[in-house]
Design an enzyme around this catalytic site. Structure first.
Site, PDB file in Angstrom:
ATOM      1  N   TYR A 245     -36.951  -7.626   6.598  1.00 46.26           N
ATOM      2  CA  TYR A 245     -35.680  -7.473   7.310  1.00 46.26           C
ATOM      3  C   TYR A 245     -35.678  -8.355   8.565  1.00 46.26           C
ATOM      4  O   TYR A 245     -34.743  -9.135   8.799  1.00 46.26           O
ATOM      5  CB  TYR A 245     -35.494  -6.005   7.689  1.00 46.26           C
ATOM      6  N   CYS A 246     -36.728  -8.238   9.382  1.00 44.09           N
ATOM      7  CA  CYS A 246     -36.784  -9.003  10.627  1.00 44.09           C
ATOM      8  C   CYS A 246     -37.023 -10.483  10.367  1.00 44.09           C
ATOM      9  O   CYS A 246     -36.560 -11.333  11.134  1.00 44.09           O
ATOM     10  CB  CYS A 246     -37.860  -8.433  11.541  1.00 44.09           C
ATOM     11  N   VAL A 247     -37.723 -10.809   9.282  1.00 44.64           N
ATOM     12  CA  VAL A 247     -37.882 -12.218   8.910  1.00 44.64           C
ATOM     13  C   VAL A 247     -36.519 -12.829   8.609  1.00 44.64           C
ATOM     14  O   VAL A 247     -36.214 -13.959   9.014  1.00 44.64           O
ATOM     15  CB  VAL A 247     -38.834 -12.364   7.713  1.00 44.64           C
TER      16      VAL A 247
ATOM     17  N   HIS B 111     -34.542 -13.065  12.142  1.00 48.47           N
ATOM     18  CA  HIS B 111     -35.075 -13.978  13.148  1.00 48.47           C
ATOM     19  C   HIS B 111     -35.426 -15.338  12.557  1.00 48.47           C
ATOM     20  O   HIS B 111     -35.452 -16.339  13.294  1.00 48.47           O
ATOM     21  CB  HIS B 111     -36.213 -13.301  13.897  1.00 48.47           C
TER      22      HIS B 111
END
Length: 349
Positions: free
Chosen positions: A84-86, A89
């Protein structure tokens, strides 16, 4: 918000005034009411702590530019297996530094990152502090960069537990997902260009002293205030939701932690065997949150729920465990940034 698992978030339409003001600040400065922050809303104090850390390191104007800080966030997220954060960001790096740098950072390996400063930062993050930082960085810049890394070691763990693998609709066709990524990049560029001044997010949290293991934050007054206050709030949540025996076990395991666990979860069952039966569900979840958040499943959460834990307590338990691990990583990164041996770092539990 419908993608948040295990807890029911507080919706903006029914949020109390204080929480609604924080929501408005998140949406204004981050460009969206970000689910990785909103998932904390069953415990508004912990949500405020999360936002303070995120804003004062990544979002607010500081000495380090947003593109560089996003590269650190993406590298940490990739190391923590947080898709998700990959996605988020990595898209930010694409928007602010270009598609080639994003691809190099996330898929092609550290050596393909063209910007030498960004490459050194990614190597520093991925080597867990063994690779030194640029000695020319100011104390404030170092505090911001260590702060971004610690924040995302924390957020990645919470996201792995409470969110799906992507912020994009799973059922959407590939062309639709591409359009959504483009819209996300446009929003990131806009909000990055309008970054507000540092030093406002921690104002709603009680004043607290900066713990010794967060000494890296002293180089920046806004970062130090955010982490001192956020750490105190989350420590208090841990005391309210985790027994002393469980806290002692988790802190001891985190202090001895030297790398990824798994893929089996047998280690966590062995680790809790000496605890009273009543403490074992919380201990298992706390250890998984701290050391192998991608291994948290419905069963681990349901086991804790059967002991009577409500939404706010579940957030408090997992937030405390996640920040305990993130603080240890931060201590290692700080020693690495200072040129000393990483083995010397030991965080406070």
């Amino acid at each position: 918000m419908t993608d948040i698992r295990h807890v029911v978030p507080v919706r903006p339409a029914v949020a109390p005034a204080a929480l609604a003001e924080v929501y408005a600040g998140i949406e204004r400065e981050f460009g969206v009411l970000a689910p990785p922050v909103v998932l904390h809303s069953p415990d508004p104090a912990v949500l405020g702590a999360c936002w303070a850390m995120l804003r004062e390191t990544l979002v607010a104007a500081g000495e380090v530019d947003r593109a560089t800080k996003e590269a650190v966030a993406a590298a940490v997220s990739a190391a923590n297996a947080c898709p998700y954060c990959v996605e988020v960001h990595g898209s930010a790096v694409h928007a602010l530094a270009g598609p080639d740098e994003a691809a190099a950072l996330l898929r092609d390996g550290t050596g393909a990152v063209r910007d030498p400063a960004a490459r050194r930062l990614v190597e520093w993050v991925r080597a867990d502090g063994e690779h030194p930082l640029d000695s020319s960085l100011s104390p404030a810049a170092t505090a911001e960069l260590v702060g971004v890394a610690v924040t995302f070691h924390y957020i990645n763990r919470m996201v792995n537990i409470f969110l799906d693998d992507s912020p994009l609709p799973a059922a959407a066709p590939a062309p639709v997902r591409d359009v959504l990524r483009q819209l996300l990049r446009v929003r990131i560029r806009r909000t990055a260009a309008q970054a507000g001044p540092a030093g406002t997010a921690a104002d709603r949290l009680p004043v607290a002293e900066l713990p010794a293991d967060l000494a890296w934050a002293r180089g920046s007054v806004p970062v130090a205030a955010a982490f001192a206050r956020a750490a105190a709030v989350i420590e208090d949540a841990g005391r309210r939701t985790v027994s002393p025996a469980v806290r002692e076990l988790v802190v001891g395991r985190v202090d001895r932690w030297d790398g990824p666990t798994g893929p089996s979860r047998s280690w966590v069952h062995d680790a809790v065997a000496g605890l009273p039966t009543v403490d074992r569900p919380a201990a298992r979840l706390a250890l998984l949150a701290a050391l192998a958040s991608w291994q948290v499943d419905d069963g681990a959460v349901a086991e804790v729920r059967r002991t009577g834990v409500d939404d706010a307590e579940l957030i408090g338990l997992t937030a405390w465990a996640s920040l305990t691990a993130a603080r240890r990583v931060g201590a290692r990164l700080w020693i690495g940034a200072s040129g000393g041996p990483t083995g010397a770092a030991r965080p406070r539990g």
